[in-house]
Scaffold this motif. Structure first.
Motif, mmCIF file in Angstrom:
data_model
loop_
_atom_site.group_PDB
_atom_site.id
_atom_site.type_symbol
_atom_site.label_atom_id
_atom_site.label_comp_id
_atom_site.label_asym_id
_atom_site.label_seq_id
_atom_site.Cartn_x
_atom_site.Cartn_y
_atom_site.Cartn_z
ATOM 1 N N LYS A 36 -1.726 3.587 -0.446
ATOM 2 C CA LYS A 36 -1.952 4.475 0.858
ATOM 3 C C LYS A 36 -3.175 3.529 1.261
ATOM 4 O O LYS A 36 -4.101 3.453 0.792
ATOM 5 N N ASN A 37 -2.896 3.171 2.582
ATOM 6 C CA ASN A 37 -3.976 2.418 3.278
ATOM 7 C C ASN A 37 -4.504 1.166 2.216
ATOM 8 O O ASN A 37 -5.728 0.980 2.108
ATOM 9 N N ASN A 38 -3.513 0.524 1.677
ATOM 10 C CA ASN A 38 -3.578 -0.533 0.628
ATOM 11 C C ASN A 38 -4.714 -0.117 -0.551
ATOM 12 O O ASN A 38 -5.074 -0.950 -1.536
ATOM 13 N N ILE A 39 -4.874 1.205 -0.621
ATOM 14 C CA ILE A 39 -5.408 1.883 -2.073
ATOM 15 C C ILE A 39 -4.219 2.215 -2.968
ATOM 16 O O ILE A 39 -3.801 2.916 -2.721
#
Length: 203
Positions: A36-39
């Motif tokens: 999510k959001n590159n996390i």
């Protein structure tokens, strides 16, 4: 791997026998991540098992029961793979992302020609492999049960030999797996329409 280690530390397990990095340069190992959001929020590892490479599950349990190696060797003719290092972040605890992630091994197995899936699951998550059609390998350990990674925990090795037909898989899981096999890049509402997930499973 970092996310998996953080989860183990949260449970006070700082020296987890199956948590090695031997797989890192293995061309037959694949990592699935939920982002999510590159996390990274959750993930797992899939690794093809061969006669020349001992997987993390066998490596962790053989010291408890030498029959573990025989059972794994017996499966080699059917191109097996193991699912390991299943984790999800504390920030998404309770969202059941592990249930979504764990089905993806069965989604992707036919892509590689893998025919048998094995996993090591703690007792408190036995519902996950059960819903996916796995069965405990009963002729190792204590009727399939190991006190692992410490005497305070119980776990079992599970095997699914019906990856293509999904014979013993629950109906909901079977439908989702077949849908994802047909379209590895799709957007879907999961967990009773509470979570919108964009799948990108192309290798």
């Amino acid at each position: 791997s970092r996310g998996h280690i953080d989860v183990l530390r949260h449970h006070g397990l700082t020296n987890f026998p199956s948590n090695s990095i031997d797989w890192f340069d293995d061309k037959d190992t694949y990592v699935v991540l939920a982002l999510k959001n590159n996390i990274p929020l959750a993930g797992m590892r899939m690794q093809r098992l061969t006669s020349s490479h001992m997987g993390s599950i066998e490596g962790a349990l053989v010291k408890y029961d030498l029959e573990v190696t025989k059972r794994f060797n017996d499966m080699l003719i059917d191109n097996p793979f193991e699912i390991s290092a299943l984790w999800n972040s504390k920030s998404v605890s309770g969202m059941k992302l592990s249930a979504i992630i764990s089905r993806l091994g069965l989604v992707l197995a036919p892509t590689f020609g893998w025919q048998i899936s094995v996993c090591l699951m703690a007792k408190y998550v036995f519902h996950l492999p059960t819903s996916l059609g796995y069965e405990i390998i009963r002729d190792i350990g204590n009727n399939g049960i190991f006190n692992y990674p410490t005497e305070d925990f119980q776990a079992a090795v599970w095997r699914n030999s019906n990856i293509i037909e999904l014979i013993n898989c629950g109906e909901i899981e079977k439908n989702r797996i077949l849908s994802l096999r047909d379209n590895l890049n799709q957007k879907s509402l999961e967990l009773n329409n509470k979570l919108l997930i964009q799948y990108d499973l192309h290798i």
